[in-house]
Motif scaffolding. Sequence first.
Motif: not given
Length: 114
Positions: A16-18, A21
């Motif tokens: 999710r973070e990738e 970003e």
Amino acid sequence: MIKMTMFLKRNADLSREEFVEHHIETHGPLFRSIPEAEEHVERYIQTHPIDLDTDAVSNADYDGTAEIWFDNEEGMEAVLTSETYEEEVFPDEKTFLNHDNTLTVVGEQTNIIE
């Protein structure tokens, strides 16, 4: 004016973070670089779910939304069929989105509270 809202699902290979970003730092600027967008896009925002501490509402199982306001349907078509979109932006979408599970709604917006 018309608005396109996309309910986004990320590529399963990304956290999710990738995904967030990439959506903000890479895809947003790529979309902004479309020459036709300068003429036809009134607004473009991205939203990504947050963890909630309430039982009043829950987030749907999507990784984010993208909302784009176009001057009209012809403007939307000009942007989404442009050379920059087809050669740079769309190929980028394939790297971080699961297109098969992303939903798109195009319509007219009605303001209820301003």
